[in-house]
Write a protein that holds these residues in place. Structure first.
Motif, PDB file in Angstrom:
ATOM      1  N   LYS A 235      43.379  44.340  43.706  1.00 41.53           N
ATOM      2  CA  LYS A 235      42.639  45.322  42.906  1.00 41.53           C
ATOM      3  C   LYS A 235      41.146  45.129  43.081  1.00 41.53           C
ATOM      4  O   LYS A 235      40.400  46.099  43.209  1.00 41.53           O
ATOM      5  CB  LYS A 235      43.020  45.194  41.435  1.00 41.53           C
ATOM      6  CG  LYS A 235      42.423  46.248  40.557  1.00 41.53           C
ATOM      7  CD  LYS A 235      42.902  46.114  39.125  1.00 41.53           C
ATOM      8  CE  LYS A 235      42.286  47.167  38.246  1.00 41.53           C
ATOM      9  NZ  LYS A 235      42.716  47.048  36.852  1.00 41.53           N
ATOM     10  N   ALA A 236      40.697  43.887  43.099  1.00 40.51           N
ATOM     11  CA  ALA A 236      39.271  43.609  43.287  1.00 40.51           C
ATOM     12  C   ALA A 236      38.817  44.034  44.678  1.00 40.51           C
ATOM     13  O   ALA A 236      37.697  44.509  44.855  1.00 40.51           O
ATOM     14  CB  ALA A 236      38.993  42.129  43.065  1.00 40.51           C
TER      15      ALA A 236
ATOM     16  N   GLN B  87      40.031  46.532  46.385  1.00 45.83           N
ATOM     17  CA  GLN B  87      40.029  47.988  46.462  1.00 45.83           C
ATOM     18  C   GLN B  87      38.824  48.596  45.765  1.00 45.83           C
ATOM     19  O   GLN B  87      38.409  49.689  46.095  1.00 45.83           O
ATOM     20  CB  GLN B  87      41.296  48.558  45.841  1.00 45.83           C
ATOM     21  CG  GLN B  87      42.535  48.273  46.639  1.00 45.83           C
ATOM     22  CD  GLN B  87      43.779  48.781  45.934  1.00 45.83           C
ATOM     23  OE1 GLN B  87      43.752  49.175  44.794  1.00 45.83           O
ATOM     24  NE2 GLN B  87      44.893  48.746  46.646  1.00 45.83           N
ATOM     25  N   LYS B  88      38.277  47.910  44.778  1.00 45.48           N
ATOM     26  CA  LYS B  88      37.170  48.452  44.008  1.00 45.48           C
ATOM     27  C   LYS B  88      35.927  48.517  44.889  1.00 45.48           C
ATOM     28  O   LYS B  88      35.481  47.504  45.412  1.00 45.48           O
ATOM     29  CB  LYS B  88      36.889  47.557  42.795  1.00 45.48           C
ATOM     30  CG  LYS B  88      35.913  48.159  41.808  1.00 45.48           C
ATOM     31  CD  LYS B  88      35.679  47.242  40.637  1.00 45.48           C
ATOM     32  CE  LYS B  88      36.909  47.176  39.765  1.00 45.48           C
ATOM     33  NZ  LYS B  88      36.674  46.410  38.544  1.00 45.48           N
TER      34      LYS B  88
ATOM     35  N   LYS C 106      52.147  36.345  41.720  1.00 44.82           N
ATOM     36  CA  LYS C 106      52.149  37.799  41.891  1.00 44.82           C
ATOM     37  C   LYS C 106      50.966  38.416  41.147  1.00 44.82           C
ATOM     38  O   LYS C 106      50.286  39.294  41.672  1.00 44.82           O
ATOM     39  CB  LYS C 106      53.457  38.385  41.368  1.00 44.82           C
ATOM     40  CG  LYS C 106      53.557  39.878  41.544  1.00 44.82           C
ATOM     41  CD  LYS C 106      54.886  40.409  41.042  1.00 44.82           C
ATOM     42  CE  LYS C 106      54.947  41.923  41.192  1.00 44.82           C
ATOM     43  NZ  LYS C 106      56.182  42.480  40.659  1.00 44.82           N
ATOM     44  N   ALA C 107      50.704  37.959  39.920  1.00 43.33           N
ATOM     45  CA  ALA C 107      49.583  38.488  39.136  1.00 43.33           C
ATOM     46  C   ALA C 107      48.256  38.184  39.830  1.00 43.33           C
ATOM     47  O   ALA C 107      47.358  39.039  39.878  1.00 43.33           O
ATOM     48  CB  ALA C 107      49.603  37.901  37.733  1.00 43.33           C
ATOM     49  N   ALA C 108      48.128  36.997  40.378  1.00 38.37           N
ATOM     50  CA  ALA C 108      46.899  36.634  41.085  1.00 38.37           C
ATOM     51  C   ALA C 108      46.716  37.493  42.337  1.00 38.37           C
ATOM     52  O   ALA C 108      45.606  37.942  42.627  1.00 38.37           O
ATOM     53  CB  ALA C 108      46.925  35.151  41.455  1.00 38.37           C
TER      54      ALA C 108
ATOM     55  N   GLU D 215      52.987  34.159  38.150  1.00 34.34           N
ATOM     56  CA  GLU D 215      51.551  33.859  38.198  1.00 34.34           C
ATOM     57  C   GLU D 215      50.973  34.167  39.579  1.00 34.34           C
ATOM     58  O   GLU D 215      49.885  34.717  39.702  1.00 34.34           O
ATOM     59  CB  GLU D 215      51.308  32.389  37.836  1.00 34.34           C
ATOM     60  CG  GLU D 215      51.536  32.069  36.375  1.00 34.34           C
ATOM     61  CD  GLU D 215      51.459  30.588  36.069  1.00 34.34           C
ATOM     62  OE1 GLU D 215      51.364  29.763  37.012  1.00 34.34           O
ATOM     63  OE2 GLU D 215      51.489  30.239  34.881  1.00 34.34           O
TER      64      GLU D 215
ATOM     65  N   GLU E 243      47.920  40.523  42.806  1.00 33.21           N
ATOM     66  CA  GLU E 243      47.599  41.888  42.376  1.00 33.21           C
ATOM     67  C   GLU E 243      46.139  41.990  41.948  1.00 33.21           C
ATOM     68  O   GLU E 243      45.471  42.974  42.258  1.00 33.21           O
ATOM     69  CB  GLU E 243      48.521  42.315  41.240  1.00 33.21           C
ATOM     70  CG  GLU E 243      49.944  42.588  41.687  1.00 33.21           C
ATOM     71  CD  GLU E 243      50.878  42.888  40.526  1.00 33.21           C
ATOM     72  OE1 GLU E 243      50.458  42.780  39.355  1.00 33.21           O
ATOM     73  OE2 GLU E 243      52.033  43.222  40.793  1.00 33.21           O
ATOM     74  N   ALA E 244      45.646  40.980  41.229  1.00 31.53           N
ATOM     75  CA  ALA E 244      44.247  40.993  40.801  1.00 31.53           C
ATOM     76  C   ALA E 244      43.308  40.943  42.004  1.00 31.53           C
ATOM     77  O   ALA E 244      42.284  41.633  42.041  1.00 31.53           O
ATOM     78  CB  ALA E 244      43.979  39.818  39.859  1.00 31.53           C
ATOM     79  N   LYS E 245      43.668  40.138  42.996  1.00 30.11           N
ATOM     80  CA  LYS E 245      42.847  40.035  44.200  1.00 30.11           C
ATOM     81  C   LYS E 245      42.848  41.355  44.969  1.00 30.11           C
ATOM     82  O   LYS E 245      41.806  41.803  45.445  1.00 30.11           O
ATOM     83  CB  LYS E 245      43.372  38.908  45.086  1.00 30.11           C
ATOM     84  CG  LYS E 245      42.517  38.625  46.282  1.00 30.11           C
ATOM     85  CD  LYS E 245      43.035  37.428  47.065  1.00 30.11           C
ATOM     86  CE  LYS E 245      42.167  37.146  48.268  1.00 30.11           C
ATOM     87  NZ  LYS E 245      42.646  36.004  49.041  1.00 30.11           N
TER      88      LYS E 245
END
Length: 100
Positions: free
Chosen positions: A41-42, A44-45, A33-35, A31, A37-39
């Motif tokens: 990714k956000a 980088q956008k 790690k997923a959080a 969980e 990665e999501a952060k």
């Protein structure tokens, strides 16, 4: 012999508790790690840059340079680079899109 069974039972219970704790830790790690990665990714956008055009009519049909057409409805933002200049000029002239 009862003492041996009790020792075996204790060992089995301890092993089960260790496995459960390991599974819970693995779930927490996944969980986290997923959080992360999501952060990432956000972050980088790139932020969307408003180009200042918005559909003000009920709907507008804009033609792209390749000849395809796209319907946009009231409130939609218009990316002028995605459509032909003539199509954008016409839509502005007839009042279907305007600067926001």
């Amino acid at each position: 012999m009862t003492a041996e069974q009790t020792a075996e039972q204790k060992a089995a219970a301890a092993k089960a508790a260790e496995e459960q704790a390991a599974a819970e830790q693995a779930k927490k790690d996944a969980e986290a790690k997923a959080a992360a990665e999501a952060k990432a990714k956000a972050a980088q956008k790139p932020a969307a840059k408003p180009n200042g055009l918005k559909v003000v009519g009920a709907a507008v049909v804009l033609r792209a340079d390749d000849g395809s057409e796209r319907y946009l409805y009231r409130g939609a933002t218009v990316d002028a680079a995605a459509f032909s200049k003539d199509s954008i000029k016409h839509a502005i002239a007839v009042g279907l899109i305007a600067k926001a």
